[in-house]
Design an enzyme around this catalytic site. Structure first.
Site, PDB file in Angstrom:
ATOM      1  N   ASP A  66       0.817  -1.210   0.000  1.00  0.00           N
ATOM      2  CA  ASP A  66       0.000   0.000   0.000  1.00  0.00           C
ATOM      3  C   ASP A  66       0.854   1.265   0.000  1.00  0.00           C
ATOM      4  OD1 ASP A  66       0.930  -0.411   2.586  1.00  0.00           O
ATOM      5  OD2 ASP A  66      -1.032  -0.793   3.438  1.00  0.00           O
ATOM      6  N   ASN A 133      -7.855  -2.685  14.250  1.00  0.00           N
ATOM      7  CA  ASN A 133      -9.246  -2.959  13.846  1.00  0.00           C
ATOM      8  C   ASN A 133      -9.332  -4.168  12.909  1.00  0.00           C
ATOM      9  OD1 ASN A 133      -8.271  -2.019  11.425  1.00  0.00           O
ATOM     10  ND2 ASN A 133      -9.615  -0.244  11.268  1.00  0.00           N
ATOM     11  N   HIS A 135      -7.549  -4.653  10.134  1.00  0.00           N
ATOM     12  CA  HIS A 135      -7.256  -4.447   8.709  1.00  0.00           C
ATOM     13  C   HIS A 135      -5.947  -5.138   8.329  1.00  0.00           C
ATOM     14  CE1 HIS A 135      -4.973  -0.381   9.486  1.00  0.00           C
ATOM     15  NE2 HIS A 135      -4.116  -1.360   9.444  1.00  0.00           N
ATOM     16  N   GLU A 140      -9.885  -1.884   5.195  1.00  0.00           N
ATOM     17  CA  GLU A 140     -10.553  -1.574   6.448  1.00  0.00           C
ATOM     18  C   GLU A 140     -11.771  -2.479   6.656  1.00  0.00           C
ATOM     19  OE1 GLU A 140      -9.079   0.244   8.440  1.00  0.00           O
ATOM     20  OE2 GLU A 140      -8.429   2.165   7.656  1.00  0.00           O
TER      21      GLU A 140
HETATM   22  P1  PGA Z   1       2.076  -1.450  12.582  1.00  0.00           P
HETATM   23  O1  PGA Z   1       0.870  -1.391  11.561  1.00  0.00           O
HETATM   24  O2  PGA Z   1       3.048  -2.429  12.044  1.00  0.00           O
HETATM   25  O3  PGA Z   1       2.650  -0.056  12.600  1.00  0.00           O
HETATM   26  O4  PGA Z   1       1.508  -1.858  13.903  1.00  0.00           O
HETATM   27  C1  PGA Z   1       0.326  -2.572  11.080  1.00  0.00           C
HETATM   28  C2  PGA Z   1      -0.864  -2.290  10.190  1.00  0.00           C
HETATM   29  O5  PGA Z   1      -1.564  -1.296  10.403  1.00  0.00           O
HETATM   30  O6  PGA Z   1      -1.095  -3.090   9.257  1.00  0.00           O
END
Ligand code: PGA
Length: 243
Positions: A66, A133, A135, A140
């Site tokens: 992404d 959450n 995702h 999302e």
């Molecule tokens: P993080 O994010 O590695 O900074 O915890 C993971 C994500 O949001 O997929």
């Protein structure tokens, strides 16, 4: 889904060694890469292995999950900047073979991202983090399971989670481009890493409840080759519920 609970150090080692072994078996392998705080330790060990001459990325191709919409590649929170500074600038990968989805009118145009992955031979190993959450990438809650690479409006919870990387919450972009859930499911192997208490509810729901679009990561229950690596904190709720 295979679950491995270990320390951060052990997980970084296990995942980086798997990637090194894959590259050494198939120099032309295709890596699916992730950003965020979670994979940094893995990238550090990959850079170390390159410096120790244990691996070469010369013929490796990569596709990232992404990218934010509206940040220049040179912005220090763009995912291109992240990948260059944590991995690509420190190994011998051909930068032209590193792909990050983009909505700019260039060769990384997100509309043909899935096609490009397919034409390259498909992702051999996809690295994933998980949002609090549930995702994966920027898919999302509520994202249909059959989505391909697309533009996403970020949820408030994700903007809040990511605000720590920006000087203020208002600076966090409101949109991103993300590989879809179907794009991720097309990877031959998936490795998801989760660290910390903040992830324990998502890990529990992903592994213990029926797959649901309310919890995007739960789609991985339908993938034939997934390993979930958690530290103790991230696995706590799941483990307590299994007792
Ligand atoms: P993080 O994010 O590695 O900074 O915890 C993971 C994500 O949001 O997929």
């Amino acid at each position: 889904m295979e679950l491995i609970i270990a320390t951060k150090e052990e997980i970084n080692k296990l995942v980086s060694e798997e990637i090194i072994e894959l590259i050494n078996k198939n120099n032309h392998c295709i890596l699916g890469l992730a950003t965020g705080s979670t994979p940094i330790g893995v990238y550090d060990l990959l850079v170390k292995a390159y410096n120790d001459k244990r691996v070469s990325f010369k013929d490796v191709t990569s596709f990232n999950l992404d990218e934010y919409v509206g940040l220049e590649e040179t912005h220090n929170q763009s995912y291109r900047y992240f990948m260059n500074s944590h991995l690509f600038d420190h190994v011998d990968i051909n930068i032209d073979n590193t792909h990050i989805p983009s909505n700019k009118d260039d060769s990384n145009n997100y509309k043909i991202y899935d096609e490009k992955i397919k034409n390259a031979g498909g992702i051999d190993i996809q690295l994933l983090g998980i949002g609090s959450n549930g995702h994966i990438a920027f898919n999302e809650p509520g994202t249909p399971f059959n989505t391909k690479t697309h533009i996403v409006s970020l949820k408030e919870s994700t903007i809040n989670d990511n605000a720590r990387f920006f000087s203020s919450k208002d600076e966090v972009p409101k949109e991103a481009i993300s590989m879809g859930l179907e794009s991720i499911m097309n990877a031959k192997r998936v490795v998801l890493i989760a660290y910390g208490k903040n992830k324990q509810e998502a890990i529990y729901k992903m592994m213990a409840l029926e797959p649901s679009e309310d919890l995007p990561a739960s789609i991985l229950q339908n993938h034939p080759n997934v390993t979930i690596y958690c530290d103790e904190e991230a696995s706590e709720l799941l483990v307590n519920n299994l007792k």
